[in-house]
Enzyme design. Structure first.
Site, PDB file in Angstrom:
ATOM      1  N   ALA A 306       8.530   2.653  -5.785  1.00  0.00           N
ATOM      2  CA  ALA A 306       9.693   1.603  -6.184  1.00  0.00           C
ATOM      3  C   ALA A 306      10.903   1.617  -6.933  1.00  0.00           C
ATOM      4  O   ALA A 306      11.317   3.004  -7.312  1.00  0.00           O
ATOM      5  CB  ALA A 306       8.638   0.087  -7.735  1.00  0.00           C
ATOM      6  N   ASP A 307      11.917   0.835  -5.759  1.00  0.00           N
ATOM      7  CA  ASP A 307      12.966   1.144  -6.700  1.00  0.00           C
ATOM      8  C   ASP A 307      12.863   0.355  -7.916  1.00  0.00           C
ATOM      9  O   ASP A 307      11.861   0.294  -8.777  1.00  0.00           O
ATOM     10  CB  ASP A 307      14.153  -0.339  -5.682  1.00  0.00           C
ATOM     11  CG  ASP A 307      15.555   0.246  -5.715  1.00  0.00           C
ATOM     12  OD1 ASP A 307      15.660   0.893  -6.386  1.00  0.00           O
ATOM     13  OD2 ASP A 307      15.742  -0.915  -5.288  1.00  0.00           O
TER      14      ASP A 307
END
Ligand SMILES: *[C@@H]1O[C@H](CO)[C@@H](O)[C@H](O)[C@H]1NC(C)=O
Ligand SMILES: *[C@@H]1O[C@H](CO)[C@@H](O)[C@H](O)[C@H]1NC(C)=O
Ligand SMILES: *[C@@H]1O[C@H](CO)[C@@H](O)[C@H](O)[C@H]1NC(C)=O
Ligand SMILES: *[C@@H]1O[C@H](CO)[C@@H](O)[C@H](O)[C@H]1NC(C)=O
Length: 777
Positions: A306-307
């Site tokens: 995930a960012d």
């Protein structure tokens, strides 16, 4: 001229090594003082020399397959331990000989200090800083994309071996550069799905492919930000709250192709999901996008990350779930494996206890993470005994790598205007040069964002000064609120030629910073026009920027015969600019994105994701594939000091699609045929072109093969089927061959996201050449 500047190199390296040894003294003094020792060895697991017991563990057994080793390891871990491997700052398990590992490193265009996994120190004070990606993309040279990746991974491994870098790099950024205002457009390969796909696959292969041909990973790359993410912060709408409303058609023919190619052709080891929502669902919580497409359809061999903090954003900013545990469960169940941040570390155990997610899903997630580390050799004991064991500080910033940085910049630089062959400047005629502008003598500006500390800089002013006597006036800073025009005019009036180096920097376009207009900042245009009026000799305007600008005023100004776009050209940018200005290199870059006029931003809200125009609202659409309005410059534009001509040698006029008996299109009139395996066999054909360099300079030339499909399914007006860069000596010719796969290359995506081959006339274009291909059943 080139030799003059090369002769300067030794002097610089002497200076550099003096400053290195000074900092080494400083370093040891400082750290001895506080009793901390700098780490100079790599992090790795299964160190049998310090713990012979580890030889008994299956996960340390190199002779076993990755899957066996991973399941052996996962079996030995408690739930709490497993959860520590769901976050970038991963846990250690001392009883199993597993040290802490930091997953977050970056290498967008050189090993970067962004991300806690990588540091520079006295041991490795800098790494080769290649041009920002948008300029490298402008080279349209796939072997260059790969060559850069290879140098970067060598430097990364060298830094890993001395404890300065990780093995997992969250690069490249392959989002489509949909809107010129996007602050991160500079990081991407531009607006075209084909170019972006080729860039993704080649850069990833350069980073990952093993030097000895085995299936081990050299380093692990990551294609980001999946998907339809290309808005940072525009008029109060930020990426943490933006809901990108995307049609099925745009999704499949614009936003997804680079990711698909990255996974299928690049075999990337990771995909990063983005912050934004897509049609109401946060990308990192969308099971269709993650488990469905990336893992299911494309069969990612690696992990989904995930960012940074985006799982937190899902709960705290987007309020997508009622509880943090629900956010943890939803993302893991959607197919997320690793969180950049601490959210999953904090809330996953409770999510399991509450029954929101089963422990087996955690096992699955960490298994993908461990498998990646296994493929990197992390569980093989001391890496200094392995394939890349000999790499070290001596392999970073080698003369060869730095030469490639200069080569990449010159291959990318785009000549946009060159009236009366003003460029190249002749060093016998031009004895003095006025160098003016906010970006004329910049260092850091040249390397853009997601940068590292470069080996050294050659500023534009320094590059030009190596060739000719120069005078200098900054004129103004980039914001240019109060230009010192008189000073600049004075030196322009006295010099044989004037070079103005204008444009942007990270204060204008960056992560978290989108533009609101397309004009040059502040009074830059006034400075340019006034200086041009006053100058004695020819005026060369150089735009240093990531995104395009409305420079129609300069395009129309006869006092400005030449214009160059140099992107953010990296550490050797100034040398590359001088190579082009003085003709030791023939420019061959082409714009990877459209340059729109200022009026565009009044018609197009940045939040509108639609690629296709909407006649009902006057919305003009986006990119050369769909936009029909006026442009300042367009995708593929770029001149050379030579003239190249194309001659068609071979191309079919007719393509018959074999349909099985009883196919509905035999009896009813069809506009297009579904792309299905059966129909697509043997539907490839060749196009051969003879390309001639009619100029007096040798040089490289990119041949673009475009097609305009029949106007069905809101098809693009034109799209790129392929491109090929060739080098040709002056007055010589060569053959360029394209293999066109009708189903892959000629097809379009229809309104519901299915691929179709349109029946009817497809017009193929190469330069001014046009060729009609009739596709029928
Ligand atoms: C190795 O295993 C033995 C037996 O279980 C144990 O006593 C010893 O402490 C272990 N050594 C290390 C370094 O963990
Ligand atoms: C991680 O390492 C630290 C420091 O060596 C140690 O105190 C701690 O017990 C380790 N954690 C685990 C789970 O092994
Ligand atoms: C140009 O920049 C370099 C590097 O920052 C600096 O040393 C030099 O003094 C500058 N030259 C001028 C003329 O400002
Ligand atoms: C593409 O880049 C490579 C690597 O720098 C270079 O060797 C090659 O000449 C380039 N190709 C063309 C056609 O310019």
């Amino acid at each position: 001229m080139a030799s003059t500047s090369q002769n300067r190199v030794p002097k610089v390296s002497v200076l550099l090594s003096i400053s290195i040894s000074i900092s080494i003294y400083f370093f040891f003094f400082f750290f001895n003082g506080v009793g901390v020792e700098a780490q100079t060895s790599p992090v790795f697991a299964c160190d049998v020399s310090s713990n012979p017991n580890l030889t008994n563990y299956g996960f340390c057994d190199k002779s076993l397959g990755v899957d066996k080793r991973v399941s052996d390891l996962v079996k030995r871990l408690t739930l709490q331990e497993k959860i520590t491997f769901l976050v970038d700052s991963a846990g250690n398990v001392s009883r199993l000989g597993i040290p802490k590992y930091e997953w977050w490193s970056e290498a967008l265009h050189g090993v970067s200090y962004v991300g806690p996994g990588t540091h520079f120190s006295a041991l490795v004070p800098g790494a080769t800083s290649f041009p920002q990606v948008i300029l490298t993309a402008a080279s349209f040279n796939t072997s260059l994309f790969r060559a850069i990746g290879k140098v970067v991974s060598t430097e990364a491994r060298a830094m890993y071996n001395v404890g300065l870098a990780g093995l997992t790099f969250w690069s490249p950024n392959v989002n489509i550069f949909r809107d010129p205002r996007w602050g991160r457009g500079q990081e991407t390969p531009g607006e075209d799905p084909k170019l972006s796909s080729k860039y993704a696959a080649n850069y990833v292969r350069g980073l990952q492919d093993s030097d000895d041909g085995c299936d081990r990973l050299k380093v692990a790359a990551c294609c980001k930000h999946y998907t339809a993410y290309d808005l940072d912060n525009w008029k109060g709408v930020d990426r943490f709250h933006f809901d990108a409303i995307v049609t099925k058609q745009d999704m499949d023919d614009t936003f997804q192709p680079p990711f698909k190619s990255c996974v299928l052709d690049g075999n990337v080891a990771s995909v990063m999901c983005s912050f934004n929502k897509i049609n109401g669902i946060p990308a990192c919580a969308d099971p269709d996008l993650l488990a469905g497409v990336v893992r299911g359809q494309w069969k990612l061999n690696g992990y989904i990350v995930a960012d940074c903090d985006s799982v937190d954003v899902i709960y705290n900013s987007q309020h997508y779930t009622k509880t943090p545990e629900e956010a943890a469960a939803k993302t893991i169940l959607a197919g997320l494996n690793l969180d950049c941040g601490s959210f999953l570390g904090q809330h996953t155990e409770a999510a399991v206890t509450q029954g929101l997610v089963h422990e087996s899903a955690i096992d699955q997630a960490v298994s993908y993470n461990f498998a990646t580390l296994m493929r990197l050799g992390f569980f093989d004991g001391d890496p200094r005994k392995g394939t890349y064991g000999k790499l070290g500080p001596k392999d970073v910033c080698t003369p060869k790598s730095q030469k490639l940085a200069r080569e990449a910049a010159r291959q990318g630089i785009v000549l946009l205007k060159n009236n009366a062959n003003t460029l190249p400047l002749s060093s016998s005629a031009i004895k003095s040069l006025a160098v003016i502008g906010p970006n004329a003598n910049v260092t850091k500006t040249m390397i853009g964002n997601y940068e590292g500390t470069p080996c050294k800089y050659t500023t534009p002013f320094q590059g030009l000064t190596a060739s000719v006597a120069t005078t200098f006036s900054q004129g103004c800073d980039v914001a240019c609120t109060n230009p010192q025009i008189d000073d600049a005019k004075k030196i322009a009036a006295a010099a044989d030629a004037t070079v103005l180096i204008m444009g942007a920097d990270l204060s204008i376009e960056a992560e978290g910073r989108d533009r609101v207009d397309l004009l040059l900042p502040g009074q830059q245009a006034t400075l340019v026009t006034e200086v041009a009026k006053a100058s004695k000799g020819p005026v060369i305007l150089i735009i240093m920027s990531g995104g395009g600008f409305d420079i129609q005023f300069a395009k129309d100004d006869d006092k400005i015969p030449s214009i160059l776009w140099v992107g953010y050209p990296g550490e050797a940018g100034g040398a590359a600019i001088a190579d082009i200005v003085f003709g030791s290199y023939n420019p061959s870059g082409r714009l990877p994105m459209t340059w729109y006029p200022q009026s565009y931003v009044d018609k197009v809200p940045m939040t509108n994701m639609n690629m296709r125009p909407d006649p009902a609202t006057g919305y003009p659409g986006r990119s050369y594939r769909f936009y029909t309005g006026p442009t300042v410059y367009t995708f593929g534009d770029g001149l050379s000091y030579s003239q190249f001509s194309h001659h068609l040698v071979r191309a079919p006029k007719l393509l018959s699609i074999p349909l099985e008996e009883g196919h509905i299109c035999h009896t009813s009139k069809c506009k297009s045929i579904d792309v299905v395996q059966q129909t697509c066999q043997n539907l490839a054909f060749d196009i051969h072109l003879r390309v001639r360099n009619a100029g007096s300079m040798s040089g490289s030339h990119t041949v673009f093969l475009f097609s305009s499909p029949p106007a069905v399914h809101n098809a693009p007006q034109k799209h790129l089927l392929g491109f090929e860069k060739v080098f040709l000596e002056s007055q010589s010719e060569g053959i360029v061959r394209f293999k066109v796969d009708a189903c892959k290359d000629l097809s379009v995506v229809d309104e519901v996201g299915s691929r179709k081959v349109a029946l009817g006339l497809h017009v193929l274009h190469v330069g001014n050449l046009k060729h009609s291909l009739n596709v029928r059943i």
